[in-house]
Scaffold this motif. Structure first.
Motif, PDB file in Angstrom:
ATOM      1  N   GLU A  53       0.834  -1.211   0.000  1.00  0.00           N
ATOM      2  CA  GLU A  53       0.000   0.000   0.000  1.00  0.00           C
ATOM      3  C   GLU A  53       0.867   1.258   0.000  1.00  0.00           C
ATOM      4  O   GLU A  53       0.545   2.245  -0.671  1.00  0.00           O
ATOM      5  CB  GLU A  53      -0.932  -0.016   1.211  1.00  0.00           C
ATOM      6  N   GLY A  57       1.029   4.001  -2.882  1.00  0.00           N
ATOM      7  CA  GLY A  57       0.677   5.370  -2.546  1.00  0.00           C
ATOM      8  C   GLY A  57       1.685   6.392  -3.060  1.00  0.00           C
ATOM      9  O   GLY A  57       1.336   7.553  -3.301  1.00  0.00           O
ATOM     10  N   ARG A  60       1.537   7.845  -7.256  1.00  0.00           N
ATOM     11  CA  ARG A  60       0.294   7.192  -7.666  1.00  0.00           C
ATOM     12  C   ARG A  60      -0.016   7.428  -9.140  1.00  0.00           C
ATOM     13  O   ARG A  60      -0.432   6.504  -9.849  1.00  0.00           O
ATOM     14  CB  ARG A  60      -0.869   7.686  -6.792  1.00  0.00           C
ATOM     15  N   VAL A 141      -4.533  -1.873  -5.009  1.00  0.00           N
ATOM     16  CA  VAL A 141      -4.669  -0.828  -3.992  1.00  0.00           C
ATOM     17  C   VAL A 141      -4.805   0.557  -4.614  1.00  0.00           C
ATOM     18  O   VAL A 141      -5.320   1.481  -3.969  1.00  0.00           O
ATOM     19  CB  VAL A 141      -3.482  -0.852  -2.998  1.00  0.00           C
ATOM     20  N   ASP A 143      -6.870   1.418  -6.797  1.00  0.00           N
ATOM     21  CA  ASP A 143      -8.313   1.668  -6.855  1.00  0.00           C
ATOM     22  C   ASP A 143      -9.023   1.173  -5.602  1.00  0.00           C
ATOM     23  O   ASP A 143     -10.213   0.867  -5.624  1.00  0.00           O
ATOM     24  CB  ASP A 143      -8.903   0.995  -8.089  1.00  0.00           C
ATOM     25  N   LYS A 144      -8.236   1.082  -4.512  1.00  0.00           N
ATOM     26  CA  LYS A 144      -8.763   0.743  -3.188  1.00  0.00           C
ATOM     27  C   LYS A 144      -9.462  -0.617  -3.141  1.00  0.00           C
ATOM     28  O   LYS A 144     -10.450  -0.805  -2.428  1.00  0.00           O
ATOM     29  CB  LYS A 144      -9.707   1.843  -2.692  1.00  0.00           C
ATOM     30  N   PRO A 146      -9.228  -4.070  -1.586  1.00  0.00           N
ATOM     31  CA  PRO A 146      -8.484  -4.548  -0.406  1.00  0.00           C
ATOM     32  C   PRO A 146      -7.619  -5.771  -0.709  1.00  0.00           C
ATOM     33  O   PRO A 146      -7.950  -6.596  -1.568  1.00  0.00           O
ATOM     34  CB  PRO A 146      -9.596  -4.908   0.590  1.00  0.00           C
ATOM     35  N   ARG A 173     -15.923  -4.007  -9.414  1.00  0.00           N
ATOM     36  CA  ARG A 173     -15.270  -2.802  -9.906  1.00  0.00           C
ATOM     37  C   ARG A 173     -15.454  -2.627 -11.413  1.00  0.00           C
ATOM     38  O   ARG A 173     -15.866  -3.536 -12.136  1.00  0.00           O
ATOM     39  CB  ARG A 173     -13.775  -2.845  -9.574  1.00  0.00           C
TER      40      ARG A 173
END
Length: 385
Positions: A53, A57, A60, A141, A143-144, A146, A173
């Protein structure tokens, strides 16, 4: 020499594996997140999730651009691998000189591969699998989506890593997210292959300049004459030997028992050697050396041995990275190419994709199987043992 001698290192390796597995069971390694089975050891944790993550991050936008390119190139990879397998299968069936062997790497030291190349294959597989799985994780991650868990494993001879994505969340998604995730692994492998290619071009000269002596057959003329291992043969009887093919061709023109003058570098010296005869062709002259093309570094910052080892490692990485990246994009369950095709079909408006995916899987399996079988029939096992 006993018939069991070639298998002693393999038996020793398996014995060590059994001891490690036994200790993992006795010490109840599962309490520490280590899953121990007779055929693999796996460290499954959520610790690596945070690292993935953090990596995702940072920069990005750059990651999004990278994986968008991968999602678009996925179409090309899928089409190219299907075309290549069809073309190669036809060539193998026709015994065409343009067709090459299909490599199925099953690294069983002492059986399918030699122990000398085993470390190179382990390194290449690690360079393949770990970035492949991390790429899937980063693409998720972004596009979030999990991550459930991640970790590393050792399946007796095969090292690797894995990232477990929340598949239910991913299924909900948009197509763009799915295409990024499904193409991420293979595209990253292709990018890594390109990076290795750039390093090869930057570090090494474009052509070999001699023949590197990596070993000897037992009691060979070269060995008894004192020819040093890791020396470089540049001439035989004043005939240049810039590569293994030239050396073999010249020796093939001589008769056993011929006296030859061998010019060497590393160290620089000249040796007189009386040729022996080949075990498979008594009229063919040999000096009994195991060889490789010597490709010098552009800048000599490594000794010859290390330069050869680095070049060999790069060679296996090139072979495995590109080969597996392409095979993984076959529309064959459970490869990434199957899920990529499923998403593409949904994008073009096909609601029931199951039948098309089944047909694509059957065709892909047939292509893969025919290439492997025909390759084995024509070329046999090509790995040194």
């Amino acid at each position: 020499m006993s018939l069991l001698d070639p298998y002693i290192p393999l038996l020793f390796y398996l014995a060590v594996w059994i001891v490690i597995y036994g200790l993992a069971v006795l010490l109840k390694a599962d309490k520490y997140g280590i899953i121990a089975k007779p055929y693999y050891l796996m460290l499954k944790t959520v610790v690596f999730n945070g690292w993935i993550e953090k990596i995702g991050g940072r920069f990005r936008r750059a990651w999004l651009a990278f994986f968008d390119i991968g999602a678009a190139m996925g179409v090309g990879l899928l089409v190219f691998v299907v075309y290549s397998f069809i073309n190669n299968a036809i060539g193998l069936f026709r015994h065409s000189s343009s067709a090459g062997p299909t490599l199925l790497i099953i690294p069983l030291p002492g059986l399918t591969i030699g122990w000398d190349i085993f470390p190179y294959i382990l390194l290449a597989i690690a360079v393949l699998l770990i970035p492949h799985e991390v790429a899937h994780g980063i693409a998720s991650v972004l596009d979030k989506v999990p991550l459930k868990s991640s970790g590393v494993f050792m399946a007796i001879f095969l090292p690797g890593g894995f990232v477990e994505i929340d598949e239910e969340n991913l299924a909900k998604r948009k197509a763009r997210t799915k295409l990024r995730v499904f193409a991420a692994g293979s595209f990253t492998n292709v990018a890594t292959w390109a990076l290795v290619l750039v390093l090869l071009v930057a570090l090494y000269q474009p052509a070999p300049t001699g023949v590197l002596v990596t070993g000897f057959t037992n009691g060979s003329p070269a060995q008894t004459s004192g020819l040093p291992q890791w020396s470089i043969i540049t001439q035989v009887n004043n005939n240049a030997t810039p590569d293994v093919q030239h050396l073999g061709s010249y020796l093939g023109s001589l008769s056993p028992g011929t006296n030859v003058t061998v010019h060497l570098t590393n160290p620089s010296q000249t040796l007189k050697i009386t040729t022996g005869k080949s075990d498979t062709n008594s009229s063919r002259a040999i000096i009994g050396v195991q060889t490789a093309n010597y490709v010098p570094l552009r800048y000599q910052f490594l000794p010859v041995t290390s330069s050869y080892q680095l070049l060999t490692a790069f060679g296996w990485m090139q072979l495995i990275l590109l080969g597996v990246a392409l095979v993984n994009m076959l529309p064959l369950f459970p490869f990434d190419g199957d899920r990529y095709l499923d998403t593409l079909l949904s994008v073009v408006g096909l609601k029931n994709t199951k039948n098309v995916r089944t047909v694509a899987s059957v065709i892909s399996l047939g292509l893969l199987g025919s290439n492997i079988i025909l390759s084995y029939i024509l070329f046999g096992t090509i790995f040194p043992r």
